[in-house]
Design an enzyme around this catalytic site. Sequence first.
Site: not given
Ligand SMILES: C[S@@+](CC[C@H](N)C(=O)[O-])C[C@H]1O[C@@H](n2cnc3c(N)ncnc32)[C@H](O)[C@@H]1O
Length: 377
Positions: A97
Amino acid sequence: MTSSTFLRQDLARALAAQGLLTDPAWRAAVEAVPRELFLEDAVFRPHGTQWEPVRSEQLGDDEWLRKVYSDTTWVTQVDGISAREAEGPVPGRPTSSSTLPSLVLRMLELADVREGDRVLEIGTGTGYSTAVLCHRLGDEGVYSVEYDEEVAAAAARHLRAAGRSPHLVVGDGLRGHQDGADYDSVIATCAVRSVPPSWLWQLRDGGSITTTVSGWMLGSGLIRLVLDDEGVARGRFAADPVSYMLARPHERPPRSTFYAHPGSTRNARVSPDLLDDWTGLFVAQLGAPSAELVRTETGLALVDAATGSQAWTEPDGEAWTVHQDGPLRLWDQVEDALDTWQEAGSPARTAFGMTVTEWDQVVWLGDPDGPCWRLPS
Ligand SMILES: C[S@@+](CC[C@H](N)C(=O)[O-])C[C@H]1O[C@@H](n2cnc3c(N)ncnc32)[C@H](O)[C@@H]1O
């Protein structure tokens, strides 16, 4: 035609009115970064129990831009399906997101990022928060790790379109990223059940980790931990009711079916309603960290992924009955934690803190020598 520049200024004004953006450098970043480049032309919105794609062409430019600049989290991927590719409502959990801008900025202000810092961001997502960081620190100072290859490729496209080229990494951010170490700050835009030791190892002495600590009951707390020169990170939880999606390797495993077995039955000492309270839920999760919370028609159920243990409550007049089955007494664990919290006067989340070493991590109540709960490794 509604101008994106005007909407960015409006957003910055609204965030400042909430007491965010006290720092002019962050305000300038919000005014500069075009969020529309990071959402491309489609997002998901809730549709009953599913997620429905909304496209810019459905809404027209003005309404689309107003949506883009609302202080809202826009889900962009659900169980691996992006909003662009979805042909209709899809079931599942959000997996990526664009976080609501007020939270992006709250995290950055809490992290106390300054010019010249080198920051490791975990969870690039759409790249919006990465671009905000780049505006302040320059591209060289920003490292961002994304787990999902498609999300990472889209973020790289968005950042290029915004004229930004930070260090982008595709992989598991729970391992950190050694190449940019030592960092001044690690900022996680996904939640963790416990803090990965690699984040400590890749931080300079005095550096900080800003993250949400969450779990399988989805109780969650925002914290900034500061690393001392003996390798111990400590901090106190912030008051903000903040939640993020769990880091993928920390996600709930598939759980056994809840079967409402009568098990051993007794009166509940505390009401399950306490788990409707933000801090109460967090405390319950500390007590039974491997249990998932399931809402039932009459109460709640806890199901432990590792052992299959279950506990469930049902109303009994003004009181509650609890049934427990399996090797773990999940409700006993939850009640013990809630008792400790209530004996301390049911304080808010800011009364809790956390100490993290390479071997161990605990959440404590009051001060580091107070009652504590160990987090899962
Ligand atoms: C809430 S979203 C990030 C929102 C982003 N900072 C933005 O402003 O658009 C969380 C993200 O963390 C990623 N994610 C989940 N687990 C992760 C991991 N172990 N390492 C890196 N990214 C991860 C997900 O795929 C997702 O894209």
